[in-house]
Enzyme design. Structure first.
Site, PDB file in Angstrom:
ATOM      1  N   HIS A 151       0.857  -1.193   0.000  1.00  0.00           N
ATOM      2  CA  HIS A 151       0.000   0.000   0.000  1.00  0.00           C
ATOM      3  C   HIS A 151       0.893   1.242   0.000  1.00  0.00           C
ATOM      4  O   HIS A 151       1.972   1.233   0.585  1.00  0.00           O
ATOM      5  CB  HIS A 151      -0.906  -0.023   1.233  1.00  0.00           C
ATOM      6  CG  HIS A 151      -1.966   1.037   1.171  1.00  0.00           C
ATOM      7  ND1 HIS A 151      -1.717   2.347   1.488  1.00  0.00           N
ATOM      8  CD2 HIS A 151      -3.264   0.973   0.769  1.00  0.00           C
ATOM      9  CE1 HIS A 151      -2.827   3.046   1.305  1.00  0.00           C
ATOM     10  NE2 HIS A 151      -3.776   2.233   0.868  1.00  0.00           N
TER      11      HIS A 151
ATOM     12  N   GLU B 181      -3.748   2.242  -7.110  1.00  0.00           N
ATOM     13  CA  GLU B 181      -4.123   3.329  -6.206  1.00  0.00           C
ATOM     14  C   GLU B 181      -3.192   4.512  -6.446  1.00  0.00           C
ATOM     15  O   GLU B 181      -2.107   4.588  -5.843  1.00  0.00           O
ATOM     16  CB  GLU B 181      -4.009   2.881  -4.743  1.00  0.00           C
ATOM     17  CG  GLU B 181      -4.954   1.762  -4.378  1.00  0.00           C
ATOM     18  CD  GLU B 181      -5.359   1.801  -2.910  1.00  0.00           C
ATOM     19  OE1 GLU B 181      -6.557   1.744  -2.643  1.00  0.00           O
ATOM     20  OE2 GLU B 181      -4.484   1.918  -2.042  1.00  0.00           O
TER      21      GLU B 181
END
Ligand code: 13P
Length: 265
Positions: free
Chosen positions: A94, A166
């Site tokens: 992430h 993302e």
């Protein structure tokens, strides 16, 4: 047909009783659907209690992180081995892990390998920062993150994996809160195509066809339809919106509706 996947990343929010309450509210609103998978990624602390409370026909659990070595003198860490019977998925790489905690490419590669070794499906997150985007480096950054993240994997393993795009500049929760931008479905489509093309070159057409690609960054109940209808996108990875049961269950309902339309078409 690839199953739609909606993954709620709760980040560092909700203690055990708050998490239990949110799960209860989601349970009331979310139905079982064969072709939509709903995954919750709470904090490590509440994985165990939620696993007891959860209806496994409706929800699966994901860890937001874990350590790449299976066991040893690593104070403060939790390994994928310890999580293997608790979670189906692991969010790995992430942008907050990469940029706030400085996780380098080779560590993320080792975490992907550790998850797979422990029969946990990685959700490998990739995405460029605003600076990289402005410098025209988006494709290079994504290529490096995908190639290195998957470098120890076989085509068969890659086929089962999930990659989440993302863009760091579009993430609304955390330090970006005041000034994030919105990614257009056209931008997201272009990137999904680029990632799938990379996978095809490295692992062949079958893996490229089967790997699921999610979008994450300010997704919510209102824009879920646009992103989920984007060619090449198989699901969403909301952060902020996953903490609100109206928003999150609205996103899941949109996924049900789209999947039903696809089946009937
Ligand atoms: P937001 O949905 O809050 O923008 O966060 C996206 C994200 O980082 C999910 O992993």
């Amino acid at each position: 047909m690839r199953k739609i996947l909606i993954v709620g990343n709760w980040k560092m929010h909700l203690n055990a009783s708050q998490a239990s309450l949110l799960l209860h509210r989601l349970h009331e609103r979310i139905k079982i659907h064969r072709d939509v998978e709903v995954v919750l990624a709470p904090s490590m602390l509440v994985l165990q209690p939620l696993s007891v409370q959860i209806d496994r026909r409706k929800f699966r659990l994901a860890t937001q992180n874990a350590f790449h070595i299976d066991e040893g003198a690593y104070t403060g860490e939790v390994s994928f081995t310890m999580l293997r019977d608790l979670v189906h998925y692991a969010i790995i790489g992430h942008s907050e892990r990469r940029h706030v905690f400085g996780e380098p490419l080779d560590l993320i590669r080792d975490k992907v390998a550790a998850a797979v070794r422990n029969e946990i499906t990685p959700i490998l997150c990739v995405g460029e920062t605003k600076t990289e985007k402005v410098a025209g480096e988006t494709e290079k950054v994504l290529h490096d993150q995908v190639v290195s993240g998957l470098s120890n994997m076989t085509a068969r393993e890659v086929a089962k994996m999930v990659i989440a795009y993302e863009p760091v500049w579009a993430i609304s929760s955390g330090s970006n809160y005041a000034h994030h931008e919105i990614a257009t479905p056209e931008q997201v489509e272009r990137v999904a195509k680029f990632i799938r093309h990379n996978i095809e070159e490295l692992y062949g057409p079958k893996a490229a066809k089967m790997v699921r690609i999610l979008y994450g960054g300010s997704s919510n109940a209102e824009n879920a339809k646009a992103y989920l209808s984007t060619p090449g996108i198989d699901g969403l990875l909301p952060g902020g919106a996953s903490l609100n049961y109206h928003e999150f269950s609205g996103m899941v309902r949109t996924a049900y509706r789209l999947q039903r339309e696809r089946i009937e078409a």
